[in-house]
Design a protein around this motif. Structure first.
Motif, PDB file in Angstrom:
ATOM      1  N   PHE A  99       0.776  -1.125  -0.144  1.00 58.26           N
ATOM      2  CA  PHE A  99       0.062   0.031   0.009  1.00 58.26           C
ATOM      3  C   PHE A  99       0.961   1.191  -0.048  1.00 58.26           C
ATOM      4  O   PHE A  99       0.532   2.231  -0.591  1.00 58.26           O
ATOM      5  N   PHE A 100       2.022   1.134   0.882  1.00 59.58           N
ATOM      6  CA  PHE A 100       2.778   2.354   0.955  1.00 59.58           C
ATOM      7  C   PHE A 100       4.125   2.312  -0.201  1.00 59.58           C
ATOM      8  O   PHE A 100       4.657   3.418  -0.304  1.00 59.58           O
ATOM      9  N   GLY A 101       4.507   1.302  -0.754  1.00 59.98           N
ATOM     10  CA  GLY A 101       5.489   1.023  -1.312  1.00 59.98           C
ATOM     11  C   GLY A 101       5.578   2.197  -2.680  1.00 59.98           C
ATOM     12  O   GLY A 101       6.873   2.474  -3.193  1.00 59.98           O
ATOM     13  N   ARG A 102       4.584   2.142  -3.335  1.00 61.76           N
ATOM     14  CA  ARG A 102       4.627   2.892  -4.683  1.00 61.76           C
ATOM     15  C   ARG A 102       4.740   4.356  -4.365  1.00 61.76           C
ATOM     16  O   ARG A 102       4.621   5.243  -5.322  1.00 61.76           O
ATOM     17  N   TRP A 103       4.593   5.272  -3.151  1.00 63.04           N
ATOM     18  CA  TRP A 103       4.354   6.385  -2.872  1.00 63.04           C
ATOM     19  C   TRP A 103       5.688   6.842  -2.043  1.00 63.04           C
ATOM     20  O   TRP A 103       6.267   6.141  -1.693  1.00 63.04           O
ATOM     21  N   SER A 104       5.789   8.266  -2.200  1.00 68.01           N
ATOM     22  CA  SER A 104       7.095   8.894  -1.449  1.00 68.01           C
ATOM     23  C   SER A 104       6.687   8.954   0.171  1.00 68.01           C
ATOM     24  O   SER A 104       5.466   8.894   0.172  1.00 68.01           O
ATOM     25  N   SER A 105       7.383   9.072   0.914  1.00 69.57           N
ATOM     26  CA  SER A 105       7.177   9.217   2.339  1.00 69.57           C
ATOM     27  C   SER A 105       6.115  10.408   2.716  1.00 69.57           C
ATOM     28  O   SER A 105       5.124  10.391   3.382  1.00 69.57           O
ATOM     29  N   GLU A 106       6.416  11.342   1.686  1.00 69.02           N
ATOM     30  CA  GLU A 106       5.260  12.504   2.036  1.00 69.02           C
ATOM     31  C   GLU A 106       4.011  12.456   1.310  1.00 69.02           C
ATOM     32  O   GLU A 106       3.195  13.030   1.707  1.00 69.02           O
ATOM     33  N   ARG A 107       3.994  11.417   0.456  1.00 67.87           N
ATOM     34  CA  ARG A 107       2.637  11.127  -0.123  1.00 67.87           C
ATOM     35  C   ARG A 107       1.900   9.809   0.306  1.00 67.87           C
ATOM     36  O   ARG A 107       1.429   8.962  -0.441  1.00 67.87           O
ATOM     37  N   TYR A 108       2.072   9.691   1.536  1.00 63.13           N
ATOM     38  CA  TYR A 108       1.839   8.454   2.072  1.00 63.13           C
ATOM     39  C   TYR A 108       0.330   8.364   2.068  1.00 63.13           C
ATOM     40  O   TYR A 108      -0.070   6.909   2.150  1.00 63.13           O
ATOM     41  N   THR A 109      -0.611   9.207   1.766  1.00 68.22           N
ATOM     42  CA  THR A 109      -1.977   9.186   1.843  1.00 68.22           C
ATOM     43  C   THR A 109      -2.448   8.716   0.511  1.00 68.22           C
ATOM     44  O   THR A 109      -3.773   8.616   0.389  1.00 68.22           O
ATOM     45  N   CYS A 110      -1.871   8.930  -0.492  1.00 68.61           N
ATOM     46  CA  CYS A 110      -1.820   8.592  -2.068  1.00 68.61           C
ATOM     47  C   CYS A 110      -2.795   7.149  -2.112  1.00 68.61           C
ATOM     48  O   CYS A 110      -3.799   7.110  -2.990  1.00 68.61           O
ATOM     49  N   GLY A 111      -2.301   6.267  -1.454  1.00 65.61           N
ATOM     50  CA  GLY A 111      -2.987   4.958  -1.753  1.00 65.61           C
ATOM     51  C   GLY A 111      -4.224   5.090  -1.018  1.00 65.61           C
ATOM     52  O   GLY A 111      -5.345   4.364  -1.651  1.00 65.61           O
ATOM     53  N   CYS A 112      -4.679   5.910   0.012  1.00 67.93           N
ATOM     54  CA  CYS A 112      -6.038   5.819   0.349  1.00 67.93           C
ATOM     55  C   CYS A 112      -6.854   6.375  -0.556  1.00 67.93           C
ATOM     56  O   CYS A 112      -8.255   6.025  -0.890  1.00 67.93           O
ATOM     57  N   TRP A 113      -6.400   7.536  -1.117  1.00 72.13           N
ATOM     58  CA  TRP A 113      -7.273   8.401  -1.931  1.00 72.13           C
ATOM     59  C   TRP A 113      -7.410   7.551  -3.192  1.00 72.13           C
ATOM     60  O   TRP A 113      -8.585   7.664  -4.024  1.00 72.13           O
ATOM     61  N   LEU A 114      -6.684   6.509  -4.010  1.00 73.32           N
ATOM     62  CA  LEU A 114      -6.774   5.826  -4.946  1.00 73.32           C
ATOM     63  C   LEU A 114      -7.683   4.829  -4.703  1.00 73.32           C
ATOM     64  O   LEU A 114      -8.567   4.545  -5.458  1.00 73.32           O
ATOM     65  N   LEU A 115      -7.697   4.241  -3.572  1.00 72.33           N
ATOM     66  CA  LEU A 115      -8.612   3.139  -3.080  1.00 72.33           C
ATOM     67  C   LEU A 115      -9.953   3.736  -3.095  1.00 72.33           C
ATOM     68  O   LEU A 115     -11.094   2.978  -3.643  1.00 72.33           O
ATOM     69  N   PHE A 116     -10.397   5.017  -2.587  1.00 71.00           N
ATOM     70  CA  PHE A 116     -11.478   5.764  -2.482  1.00 71.00           C
ATOM     71  C   PHE A 116     -12.021   5.944  -3.937  1.00 71.00           C
ATOM     72  O   PHE A 116     -12.919   6.087  -4.207  1.00 71.00           O
ATOM     73  N   ARG A 117     -10.967   6.387  -4.792  1.00 71.91           N
ATOM     74  CA  ARG A 117     -11.262   6.488  -6.121  1.00 71.91           C
ATOM     75  C   ARG A 117     -11.981   5.481  -7.127  1.00 71.91           C
ATOM     76  O   ARG A 117     -12.830   5.492  -7.712  1.00 71.91           O
ATOM     77  N   GLN A 118     -11.050   4.379  -6.768  1.00 70.31           N
ATOM     78  CA  GLN A 118     -11.709   3.003  -7.177  1.00 70.31           C
ATOM     79  C   GLN A 118     -13.118   2.934  -6.699  1.00 70.31           C
ATOM     80  O   GLN A 118     -13.901   2.284  -7.538  1.00 70.31           O
ATOM     81  N   LEU A 119     -13.447   3.056  -5.447  1.00 67.44           N
ATOM     82  CA  LEU A 119     -14.721   2.889  -4.813  1.00 67.44           C
ATOM     83  C   LEU A 119     -15.753   3.522  -5.457  1.00 67.44           C
ATOM     84  O   LEU A 119     -16.865   3.116  -6.020  1.00 67.44           O
ATOM     85  N   PHE A 120     -15.352   4.934  -5.460  1.00 68.25           N
ATOM     86  CA  PHE A 120     -16.357   6.046  -6.303  1.00 68.25           C
ATOM     87  C   PHE A 120     -16.350   5.676  -7.812  1.00 68.25           C
ATOM     88  O   PHE A 120     -18.016   5.650  -8.151  1.00 68.25           O
ATOM     89  N   LEU A 121     -15.774   5.130  -8.399  1.00 69.20           N
ATOM     90  CA  LEU A 121     -15.912   4.729  -9.782  1.00 69.20           C
ATOM     91  C   LEU A 121     -16.727   3.247  -9.825  1.00 69.20           C
ATOM     92  O   LEU A 121     -17.416   3.286 -10.646  1.00 69.20           O
ATOM     93  N   ALA A 122     -16.397   2.541  -8.868  1.00 71.82           N
ATOM     94  CA  ALA A 122     -17.427   1.387  -8.985  1.00 71.82           C
ATOM     95  C   ALA A 122     -18.886   1.755  -8.498  1.00 71.82           C
ATOM     96  O   ALA A 122     -19.610   0.835  -8.712  1.00 71.82           O
TER      97      ALA A 122
END
Length: 152
Positions: A99-122
């Motif tokens: 979940f955190f590996g693809r983002w820099s340490s400053e952007r640790y919340t990006c995974g959560c936002w991407l997950l919610f984007r997928q949820l809203f699209l679904a």
């Protein structure tokens, strides 16, 4: 590493799993009267059809057993990550590396936002918007908001 592999698969297929779980709730009206499941036109919606009730039960089980716990773990990890790293405890980051590996340490919340984007699209098919143009506008708005949020 097995937990990270399972987490990666859930993260990759989260959108598809959400669509599968919610597909029995997306019904369409036929000119002859009656509502049927959009993806299975032979299944009648909401009229004591045991097949439709079974589809809804399986979808709700998928949501309750797989999707909601996954979202809860990812959100919990996101909210606790900064505090755990500042204390020198990297076990949470190691366990949620998918979940955190693809983002820099400053952007640790990006995974959560991407997950919610997928949820809203679904959730888009559940809105019941009739015109394809309106759905397209909604998708563009979701994508623009989420992209803007990720850039900040």
């Amino acid at each position: 590493w097995l937990g990270n592999a399972a987490g990666t698969l859930l993260f990759v297929f989260f959108h598809r799993l959400t669509l599968w779980a919610l597909s029995p709730l997306v019904c369409r009206y036929h000119t002859g009267g009656g509502w049927t499941v959009r993806t299975f036109p032979e299944v009648v919606c909401w009229e004591e059809d045991p097949e439709h009730a079974g589809m809804i039960a399986v979808g709700l089980c998928l949501v309750a057993v797989v999707l909601l716990p996954f979202v809860a773990v990812c959100c919990y990890g996101t909210f606790r990550q900064r505090k755990m790293v500042s204390r020198g405890k990297h076990s949470l980051t190691r366990h949620l590396r998918f979940f955190f590996g693809r983002w820099s340490s400053e952007r640790y919340t990006c995974g959560c936002w991407l997950l919610f984007r997928q949820l809203f699209l679904a959730l888009t098919p559940l809105l019941g918007i009739k015109s394809p143009g309106s759905k397209l506008e909604q998708l563009v708005v979701i994508m623009v908001i989420m992209t803007w949020w990720l850039i900040l």
